[in-house]
Design a protein around this motif. Sequence first.
Motif, PDB file in Angstrom:
ATOM      1  N   GLU A  38      26.704   6.413   2.419  1.00 55.93           N
ATOM      2  CA  GLU A  38      27.864   6.756   2.908  1.00 55.93           C
ATOM      3  C   GLU A  38      28.374   5.844   3.618  1.00 55.93           C
ATOM      4  O   GLU A  38      28.009   4.883   4.367  1.00 55.93           O
ATOM      5  CB  GLU A  38      27.859   8.302   3.929  1.00 55.93           C
ATOM      6  CG  GLU A  38      27.302   8.350   4.753  1.00 55.93           C
ATOM      7  CD  GLU A  38      26.893   9.576   5.524  1.00 55.93           C
ATOM      8  OE1 GLU A  38      26.643  10.555   4.845  1.00 55.93           O
ATOM      9  OE2 GLU A  38      27.155   9.805   6.805  1.00 55.93           O
ATOM     10  N   TYR A  39      29.957   5.787   3.761  1.00 59.67           N
ATOM     11  CA  TYR A  39      30.650   4.866   4.846  1.00 59.67           C
ATOM     12  C   TYR A  39      31.916   5.699   4.839  1.00 59.67           C
ATOM     13  O   TYR A  39      32.426   6.222   4.064  1.00 59.67           O
ATOM     14  CB  TYR A  39      30.848   3.618   4.023  1.00 59.67           C
ATOM     15  CG  TYR A  39      31.487   3.420   2.737  1.00 59.67           C
ATOM     16  CD1 TYR A  39      32.785   2.728   2.639  1.00 59.67           C
ATOM     17  CD2 TYR A  39      30.888   3.821   1.747  1.00 59.67           C
ATOM     18  CE1 TYR A  39      33.452   2.796   1.590  1.00 59.67           C
ATOM     19  CE2 TYR A  39      31.490   3.504   0.264  1.00 59.67           C
ATOM     20  CZ  TYR A  39      32.631   3.108   0.261  1.00 59.67           C
ATOM     21  OH  TYR A  39      33.306   2.786  -0.822  1.00 59.67           O
ATOM     22  N   ALA A  84      27.603   0.054  10.381  1.00 58.87           N
ATOM     23  CA  ALA A  84      27.621  -0.016  11.742  1.00 58.87           C
ATOM     24  C   ALA A  84      27.194   1.309  12.436  1.00 58.87           C
ATOM     25  O   ALA A  84      27.467   1.766  13.377  1.00 58.87           O
ATOM     26  CB  ALA A  84      28.986  -0.268  12.369  1.00 58.87           C
ATOM     27  N   PHE A  85      26.821   2.404  11.346  1.00 59.48           N
ATOM     28  CA  PHE A  85      26.326   3.574  12.000  1.00 59.48           C
ATOM     29  C   PHE A  85      27.500   4.525  12.488  1.00 59.48           C
ATOM     30  O   PHE A  85      28.726   4.037  11.887  1.00 59.48           O
ATOM     31  CB  PHE A  85      25.042   3.513  12.703  1.00 59.48           C
ATOM     32  CG  PHE A  85      24.163   2.466  12.257  1.00 59.48           C
ATOM     33  CD1 PHE A  85      23.396   2.892  11.293  1.00 59.48           C
ATOM     34  CD2 PHE A  85      23.697   1.488  13.181  1.00 59.48           C
ATOM     35  CE1 PHE A  85      22.507   1.933  10.546  1.00 59.48           C
ATOM     36  CE2 PHE A  85      22.730   0.649  12.325  1.00 59.48           C
ATOM     37  CZ  PHE A  85      22.108   0.677  11.282  1.00 59.48           C
ATOM     38  N   PHE A 126      24.419  -1.459  20.918  1.00 59.06           N
ATOM     39  CA  PHE A 126      24.961   0.057  21.091  1.00 59.06           C
ATOM     40  C   PHE A 126      23.831   1.237  20.516  1.00 59.06           C
ATOM     41  O   PHE A 126      23.554   2.301  21.020  1.00 59.06           O
ATOM     42  CB  PHE A 126      26.244   0.173  20.701  1.00 59.06           C
ATOM     43  CG  PHE A 126      26.782   1.517  20.611  1.00 59.06           C
ATOM     44  CD1 PHE A 126      26.817   2.427  21.938  1.00 59.06           C
ATOM     45  CD2 PHE A 126      27.528   2.136  19.585  1.00 59.06           C
ATOM     46  CE1 PHE A 126      27.581   3.535  21.918  1.00 59.06           C
ATOM     47  CE2 PHE A 126      28.012   3.515  19.595  1.00 59.06           C
ATOM     48  CZ  PHE A 126      28.026   4.229  20.887  1.00 59.06           C
ATOM     49  N   GLN A 127      23.619   0.804  19.285  1.00 57.32           N
ATOM     50  CA  GLN A 127      22.803   1.654  18.489  1.00 57.32           C
ATOM     51  C   GLN A 127      21.337   1.705  18.563  1.00 57.32           C
ATOM     52  O   GLN A 127      20.780   2.829  18.505  1.00 57.32           O
ATOM     53  CB  GLN A 127      23.304   1.696  16.982  1.00 57.32           C
ATOM     54  CG  GLN A 127      24.765   1.953  16.427  1.00 57.32           C
ATOM     55  CD  GLN A 127      25.135   3.201  16.601  1.00 57.32           C
ATOM     56  OE1 GLN A 127      24.084   4.266  16.703  1.00 57.32           O
ATOM     57  NE2 GLN A 127      26.361   3.445  16.346  1.00 57.32           N
ATOM     58  N   LEU A 128      20.911   0.546  18.544  1.00 58.12           N
ATOM     59  CA  LEU A 128      19.341   0.317  18.569  1.00 58.12           C
ATOM     60  C   LEU A 128      18.850  -0.124  20.044  1.00 58.12           C
ATOM     61  O   LEU A 128      17.724  -0.372  20.082  1.00 58.12           O
ATOM     62  CB  LEU A 128      19.207  -0.765  17.581  1.00 58.12           C
ATOM     63  CG  LEU A 128      19.558  -0.322  16.255  1.00 58.12           C
ATOM     64  CD1 LEU A 128      19.185  -1.559  15.152  1.00 58.12           C
ATOM     65  CD2 LEU A 128      19.032   0.813  15.540  1.00 58.12           C
ATOM     66  N   SER A 152      26.335   4.147   6.675  1.00 57.46           N
ATOM     67  CA  SER A 152      24.667   4.066   6.708  1.00 57.46           C
ATOM     68  C   SER A 152      24.225   4.894   5.590  1.00 57.46           C
ATOM     69  O   SER A 152      24.884   5.253   4.542  1.00 57.46           O
ATOM     70  CB  SER A 152      24.354   5.042   8.358  1.00 57.46           C
ATOM     71  OG  SER A 152      24.517   6.279   7.720  1.00 57.46           O
ATOM     72  N   SER A 153      22.957   5.073   5.634  1.00 58.77           N
ATOM     73  CA  SER A 153      22.186   6.090   4.525  1.00 58.77           C
ATOM     74  C   SER A 153      22.864   7.283   4.883  1.00 58.77           C
ATOM     75  O   SER A 153      23.683   7.574   5.865  1.00 58.77           O
ATOM     76  CB  SER A 153      20.757   6.358   4.780  1.00 58.77           C
ATOM     77  OG  SER A 153      20.707   7.168   5.816  1.00 58.77           O
TER      78      SER A 153
END
Length: 436
Positions: free
Chosen positions: A162-163, A388-389, A231-233, A318-319
Amino acid sequence: MSKIGIVAALAAAALTLAACGSSGSTEPGGGSGTAEAKTLTLWHYEGATSAMGVAWADAIKQFEASHPNVKVKFEEKGFEQIQKTAGMVLGSDQAPDLMEYNKGNATAGLLSKQGLLTDLSGEVAKRGWDKLLSPSLQTTARYDDRGVMGSGKWFGVPNYAEYVMVYYNKDAFEKQGITVPTTYDEFTAALDKFVKAGITPIAVGGAEYPAQQIMYQLALSKAQRPWVDAFQLYKGKTDFHGPEFTYGATTFADWVKKGYISKDSAGIKAEDMGVSFISGKFPIMVSGSWWYGRMSSEIKDFKWGTFLWPGNQLSAGSSGNLWVVPEKSKNKDLAYDFIDITMKKDIQNKLGNAGGVPVAADPSAITDEKNKELIENFNKLSAQDGLAFYPDWPAPGYYDTMVAGVQELINGSKAPDKVLDELAQPYNDNLADIGN
C-alpha cells in the motif's frame, strides 16, 4: 495502514466470542484424519468491496473447499476497534485464530514484545513466503526483542502492499483548466486555483489517520532515507524541530489558513472523508491505495484518477497490514494454511484486478489499465526505495498522539512548534523505555 470498511459504533460485546475448535494442534488440511468439525475464527477490517475484501472472500471459499471439515467464522471488525483493544483481547481466551493487524513498532511490534503473537519464522521458511516478499516489504513483518521492525523474528505476513497517493476528480480539474501537477509548485498552484474558484480542494479526515498522513507527506518532501530510518527504525536521532517536521507542521497549518483544507475537518472520520470525495464534494483526496477498489466500484458521476505526491522521492507506504496468528490461537496450522492461500497466484491476481497492490501476482494477469497504473506507481516508489512507512508507527499510543496534534493544527488551538513538542515527548519516552 488499510482502513476501509470500518464498522462504526460496534458494541464492546462484539469482541467477546465463544472459543471455537478443539484445543491442541490440528493437521494441515483441516484434520483430514478425523471427522471432527473445526472452526477457524478470522478477524479483519476490510470492506466487502475493497480489493482485499474481494480477494479474501475468495480465499475463504478456497480454504473451505480444501478443508471440508473446517468452517471459517469470519468477523469484520473496525480498524479503530482492533487498534484500541487488541492487547486486551489477544491476552484473553477470546483471541481469534487469525487476524489482520496494523504493522509497525507501535502495533505489531508492541504485541510481539508482549508475547501475544506467534513466531512465524519456521512457517515462513517452510512455505517460502519470504521468497515472495522484497526486503522493503519484509521490514514490517519482522521484529526484534524490543519490538522494533526490520530485523528479528517473523511475527506477521503481508500479502499486499500500500502507499499514499493523490486521488483526483478529472472533471473538476478540467473545469478549472488544471492539468495533473508533476511538481510541488504546480500542485500548490492547482490548490490555489480551486480556492480562488470558491472550492475547498482537499477532502480531509482529521479525526482519524488521513490528516496526519498529509502532514507526513509534507515533512517527507524535505526528507531523505536516513531521516526516515532514524525516525522509524531508531537508526539515529530524530529532531522534531528540524527542517522536516517543522516544514510538515507549519505548512499543514498554512494549508488550513489558505483554505486548501477545511477548518471543519478536525472532526471528520476517514469514512466520511472518502464518501465526500466519492460524491464529488471535493476534487482531491490524499489517502492510501486501500481506497482504490472502492473508488472503482462506487464513483459513477465523474471521471477520476490518481498520481503520486508531486516532487517527493519518499511517500507514506509499506507492506499492507499483516496476517498475525495470536499466541492463544487454538488452530494455528489452519491459520497457516489460510495465509498460504492468500499468497497464491490466483488470489494475488484477483487482488490486483480488484484494485489492490499484490505482492506476488502475475503482471500479465492484471487486465484493467487503471489497476496496472496503480501497481506501476507502487513499483516506481519501491524501486527508488521510496516507502517511508507511516507517522504513527514509532511508539505505542502514537496514533492518538498524532491525531490530536494534527487536530490542533487544524483548529489553530496550538502553534506548530508546540504541537511538535507534543509529538516529541512520547517518542522520546519510548526510546528511553526500549533502551535507545
